[in-house]
Design an enzyme around this catalytic site. Structure first.
Site, PDB file in Angstrom:
ATOM      1  N   PHE A  17      -2.683  -7.390 -11.066  1.00  0.00           N
ATOM      2  CA  PHE A  17      -2.525  -6.027 -10.549  1.00  0.00           C
ATOM      3  C   PHE A  17      -1.483  -5.270 -11.363  1.00  0.00           C
ATOM      4  CE2 PHE A  17      -0.353  -2.902  -7.966  1.00  0.00           C
ATOM      5  CZ  PHE A  17      -1.400  -2.209  -7.373  1.00  0.00           C
ATOM      6  N   GLU A  18      -0.364  -5.933 -11.648  1.00  0.00           N
ATOM      7  CA  GLU A  18       0.695  -5.274 -12.403  1.00  0.00           C
ATOM      8  C   GLU A  18       0.252  -4.968 -13.832  1.00  0.00           C
ATOM      9  OE1 GLU A  18       5.423  -5.888 -13.558  1.00  0.00           O
ATOM     10  OE2 GLU A  18       4.407  -7.306 -12.238  1.00  0.00           O
ATOM     11  N   ASP A  54       4.257   0.381  -8.151  1.00  0.00           N
ATOM     12  CA  ASP A  54       3.868   1.126  -9.352  1.00  0.00           C
ATOM     13  C   ASP A  54       3.587   2.586  -9.008  1.00  0.00           C
ATOM     14  OD1 ASP A  54       1.576   0.498  -7.840  1.00  0.00           O
ATOM     15  OD2 ASP A  54       0.272   0.676  -9.582  1.00  0.00           O
ATOM     16  N   ASP A  62       0.851  -1.190   0.000  1.00  0.00           N
ATOM     17  CA  ASP A  62       0.000   0.000   0.000  1.00  0.00           C
ATOM     18  C   ASP A  62       0.891   1.247   0.000  1.00  0.00           C
ATOM     19  OD1 ASP A  62      -1.829   2.083   0.582  1.00  0.00           O
ATOM     20  OD2 ASP A  62      -3.099   0.715   1.726  1.00  0.00           O
ATOM     21  N   THR A  72       1.534 -10.106 -12.361  1.00  0.00           N
ATOM     22  CA  THR A  72       0.218 -10.377 -11.801  1.00  0.00           C
ATOM     23  C   THR A  72      -0.851  -9.539 -12.500  1.00  0.00           C
ATOM     24  OG1 THR A  72       0.444  -8.646 -10.122  1.00  0.00           O
ATOM     25  CG2 THR A  72       1.263 -10.848  -9.553  1.00  0.00           C
TER      26      THR A  72
END
Length: 237
Positions: free
Chosen positions: A216-217, A179, A143, A214
């Protein structure tokens, strides 16, 4: 994923810690609920139940190099890495219940004997681990806590990094990825500033092939957000 260290010099041991994660339950599918019910007794560790020092060899039933995955998300990356790296054990820490259940299912489906899943505060688990007992620590996409008033909640900050480094074996790896550009710079400054870590790439590292991409990536890349990897090692001396 974790809560901050409590410095005994600045407050009592029972003082409330500042969490570096959002406690989330989330909705689970019937499949995930079944996996959690069936597989947690065999593959799960409740961090809050730890009492004193913790020997990971007792959990895995063998003594092998240990990889600590802090914030394993839905578990895809952990399961993939563990499947291609059977000589090391992977201890994944997560607080998101559907993610825990999903990793348990992936572990069973792939027949992985080198994965265990811990639920709760990762730093409490790290404190219970012996010094110089971890081969690698992975902190992938923690986070970012983007608001300045929340930066104290970030996982990668000097006191936490010192704790993580103390659990690494000499030459062991601390690998972070994000990121969030501003957090990436803060991570780089923090890791570079730790006197016991050595930067193997003089700044941001090329994307390591062993870190799976992933969902998310992929979403981050689609949104135009670059990915930053940082790979440091505990100094041998």
């Amino acid at each position: 994923m974790t809560s901050t260290d409590q410095n005994p010099a600045t407050g009592p041991a029972h003082a409330a810690r500042i969490r570096t994660f959002h406690p989330r339950r989330g909705r689970m599918s019937d499949r995930q609920r079944d996996a959690l019910t069936r597989l947690w007794p065999a593959y799960g560790l409740e961090i809050a139940d730890l009492d004193g020092a913790f020997d990971p060899a007792a959990l895995f039933g063998r003594r092998a190099p240990l990889v600590l995955e802090i914030g394993s998300g839905m578990g895809d990356a952990t399961a993939t890495m563990a499947a291609t790296d059977p000589d090391r054990d992977y201890l994944a820490v997560e607080v998101h219940t559907p993610g825990i259940a999903n990793l348990l299912e992936l572990t069973e489906r792939a027949g992985l004997g080198n994965v265990q899943v811990a639920r709760g505060d990762a730093l409490d688990l790290v404190r219970a681990l012996p010094e110089a007992s971890v081969d690698a620590v992975h902190v992938f996409f923690p986070d970012p806590w983007p608001k300045a008033r929340h930066h104290k909640r970030r996982l990668i900050q000097p006191s936490h990094v010192a704790l993580l480094r103390s659990r690494l074996v000499p030459g062991g790896t601390l690998h972070c990825a994000t990121d969030w550009a501003e957090y990436a710079e803060a991570m780089r400054e923090t890791l570079t500033g730790d006197p016991g870590l050595v930067d193997g790439h003089d700044g941001f590292a090329p994307r390591p092939a062993h870190r799976p991409v992933t969902k998310f990536e992929r979403r981050a890349l689609t949104a135009g957000r670059p990915i930053f990897d940082l790979v440091h090692h505990r100094a041998a001396g």
